[in-house]
Design a protein around this motif. Sequence first.
Motif, mmCIF file in Angstrom:
data_model
loop_
_atom_site.group_PDB
_atom_site.id
_atom_site.type_symbol
_atom_site.label_atom_id
_atom_site.label_comp_id
_atom_site.label_asym_id
_atom_site.label_seq_id
_atom_site.Cartn_x
_atom_site.Cartn_y
_atom_site.Cartn_z
ATOM 1 N N GLU A 299 0.865 -1.159 0.088
ATOM 2 C CA GLU A 299 0.206 -0.012 -0.082
ATOM 3 C C GLU A 299 0.956 1.171 0.044
ATOM 4 N N TYR A 300 0.440 2.157 -0.574
ATOM 5 C CA TYR A 300 1.082 3.648 -0.576
ATOM 6 C C TYR A 300 0.002 4.460 -1.059
ATOM 7 N N TRP A 301 0.101 5.941 -0.612
ATOM 8 C CA TRP A 301 -0.900 6.849 -0.675
ATOM 9 C C TRP A 301 0.021 8.018 -1.615
ATOM 10 N N VAL B 177 4.457 8.170 1.824
ATOM 11 C CA VAL B 177 3.311 7.938 2.724
ATOM 12 C C VAL B 177 2.660 6.485 2.457
ATOM 13 N N SER B 178 2.805 5.749 3.473
ATOM 14 C CA SER B 178 2.349 4.108 3.286
ATOM 15 C C SER B 178 1.250 3.849 3.883
ATOM 16 N N ASN B 179 0.298 4.668 4.576
ATOM 17 C CA ASN B 179 -0.928 4.179 4.892
ATOM 18 C C ASN B 179 -1.845 5.409 5.163
ATOM 19 N N GLU B 180 -3.106 4.873 5.411
ATOM 20 C CA GLU B 180 -4.111 6.215 5.616
ATOM 21 C C GLU B 180 -3.668 7.028 7.133
ATOM 22 N N PHE C 286 -1.973 0.821 -4.720
ATOM 23 C CA PHE C 286 -1.245 -0.630 -4.345
ATOM 24 C C PHE C 286 -0.059 -0.732 -5.524
ATOM 25 N N THR C 287 0.989 -1.242 -4.952
ATOM 26 C CA THR C 287 2.145 -1.669 -6.155
ATOM 27 C C THR C 287 1.412 -2.608 -6.895
ATOM 28 N N GLN C 288 1.942 -2.801 -8.196
ATOM 29 C CA GLN C 288 1.385 -3.753 -9.176
ATOM 30 C C GLN C 288 2.310 -4.623 -9.440
ATOM 31 N N PRO C 289 2.081 -5.962 -9.778
ATOM 32 C CA PRO C 289 2.859 -7.023 -10.303
ATOM 33 C C PRO C 289 3.165 -6.583 -11.441
ATOM 34 N N PRO C 290 4.306 -7.346 -11.961
ATOM 35 C CA PRO C 290 4.924 -7.078 -13.399
ATOM 36 C C PRO C 290 3.618 -7.560 -14.409
ATOM 37 N N PRO C 291 3.585 -7.074 -15.364
ATOM 38 C CA PRO C 291 2.335 -7.393 -16.479
ATOM 39 C C PRO C 291 2.552 -8.545 -17.085
#
Length: 756
Positions: free
Chosen positions: A189-191, A219-222, A453-458
């Motif tokens: 998670e990141y903001w 910024v990692s969370n709410e 949210f960080t995404q996996p490689p496509p």
Amino acid sequence: MSKPLVIVESPTKVRTVKKYLGNDYNVAATVGHVRDLPQKNIGIDIDNNFEPQYEVIPGKQKVISNLKKLAKDASEIYLAPDPDREGEAIAWHTAQLLQGKNRRFHRVLFHELTKNAILNSMQNPLELDKSKFEAQQIRRILDRLVGYQVSPLLWKKVQRGLSAGRVQTVAVRMICEREREIQAFDPEEYWSITAHLQKDEPPVFPAKLLKIGDKKAKVSNEEEANAVLKELEGETYVVDRVIKKTVKRNPLPPFTTSKLQQDSIHKLRFSAKKTMLLAQQLYEGIDLGPGEPVGLITYMRTDSTRVSNEAALEALDYIGKVYGPEYRPDKPRFFQNKKKVQDAHEAIRPTNVLRTPNQVSDVLSKDQLALYTLIWQRFVASQMNPALFDQTSVSVKAGRYLFHATGSTLKFKGYLMVYDAGDGDKDDNKIMLPVLEEKMILQCNKLEPKQHFTQPPPRFSEASLVKELEENGIGRPSTYAAILSTIRDKGYVDLVKRYFRPSELGFIVNDLLVSSFGDIFEVPFTAQMEDNLDKVETSQANSLEILNAFYNSFKQDLENAGDKMVSVKGVGVPTGIKCPQCEKELHIKIGKNGPFLACSGYPECRFTRNYDRDDKGGIVMETPPETEETDEVCDKCGKPMLVKSGPYGTFLGCSGYPDCKNTKTMNGGAQQNQATGIKCPVEGCDGEIHERRSKRGKVFYGCSKYPKCDFATWDKPVDKPCPVCQSPYLVEKSTKKSGVYLKCPTRGCKYREDPQ
């Protein structure tokens, strides 16, 4: 006096070449290769320096007979197959078949099928290129050694009909490894925090939080986001820095084969295979009028960005006249080739830039025109002046927080007048910034926190897989289309919404081959082998030394695999999951309908179950449709009988299983039959699928030859073959979201037709 004979590769070229050479020459075609390794055996004498045993390709006797007839009195034969390794091999084999006393062979290379190019090549013939032929021959031998010795291993250990390939297996490996990266990925998670700022009057523009203090903002969370928002309450937003500059964006080089495939996939939604088929047609010659066939593009198999000076000057002249002098550079633009590029051919370009897409639109099919337009635009754009953007970057401070915004406007279109590579629509170009000066105080209309949210490689698309193969030096651009087709045809991968996903069969085969063959199916090893082939072509390496080095390692791996590779047919692949009936380990096996789970305690325990994979690649056993209770009772223990589904269709089984293992075929006597017109899919059965009803009134579909054939299914069959696995029929399925759709009934085949 006998006429010289010109031999081309494709019959389509015959008319084009003959038009420019006139009646002074006979012109004929080999229609592709004329000799090859035999189909029924490996065709290589491994113990005799890997001597290939060529034979005439079945069905080519008539072609060869015609060539011999035309060559009978000819003393000069010009061999003009395509100007690449495969073409050189065709020329070499044709020369061997047509050898004769006092007969001279010349090699001519038609890089484009235009009058000047053809006449110039005929006036400047070359010798046959033995090194280029050897490079093709060693590639063919390597592929045969792998394919004809590893594939039978897969037939024995997995199932018949499978194949392995020196390059195709590496492509499957790339797709499998990418899928496992996706499965192993844990999103973080990141903001982001965006300030919507303005001067005293609009426009409002967004600026993203870039730094906190002297460190990059994280910024990692709410909770952290809310803390930032709270700290920013009441802060003054001051313009800290304004940078204005003109940014130049240069045009891309004209197309290489792989870049053409990638752009065609992205822009035209053509597959790599379709792209190459259309490009071949444009190269070989299009009839622009009665008896006027002409090649519209240069040779389409190339990894070079080089263009001739003549073609570049022709483009500059056209640009100046049509678009204006401000779009025309002072001199031609030439592009630097990457290292290890074979520079025998130019880049793919129109043979005549004055032959615009509009001028040939009436004689080209819709798809031909689309591809020609892409090639023409990319080439013309490559010789135009750069596009210019006025770019403004602004930094805004609010206490210890630094926000940043960038906006740009197009100042001069340049090459974008003709061709947009797809990078001209970035977010920065959409932001309109007001005129700002340092120390100016801005108004903050709102702060917008947003969760990400960080995404996996496509997953790989056709375009990105082609790019990955090219960048890693796997295969050659001319082979990519065939590789992509083969791995799908063999069922190793599925193309889902334009992205490759490994099938369960693909995972199984990949894991077996990678674990058994070490280096051979690794990316670096395969890339190095391609380098070796290039060195053979340029006489920098000895082909026999390369073959010996390869086979010494491969032979040992092959022997070990024969003894140690897991037999999915027999033992199966262990899963670590306990059998729900006897607690022995479940193994993955492959049946005629695809992979399934089976108890390792067979035959004592006959538990089997279909399965699927979750998002992490874990095995999820399917819940079988075996809970429908019937009015019939077990004649052995008196418990209710249940409708169950097995590998041969639907049957009745005792609800007291495993204590009572009584089963019965389903009674078709009281059922209403309605023919569907679809042949029973069970091999050897000549029955037809009928619609029936169970005793409780539920519709199912079974074979008309019951009880001799007990095929049955709950899904309604539709008389339409599967285009992927050739199942003779599809079945109707439905969901609340999608409604009714068609799906292939073959286990492991994921083909479906969405609702129209």
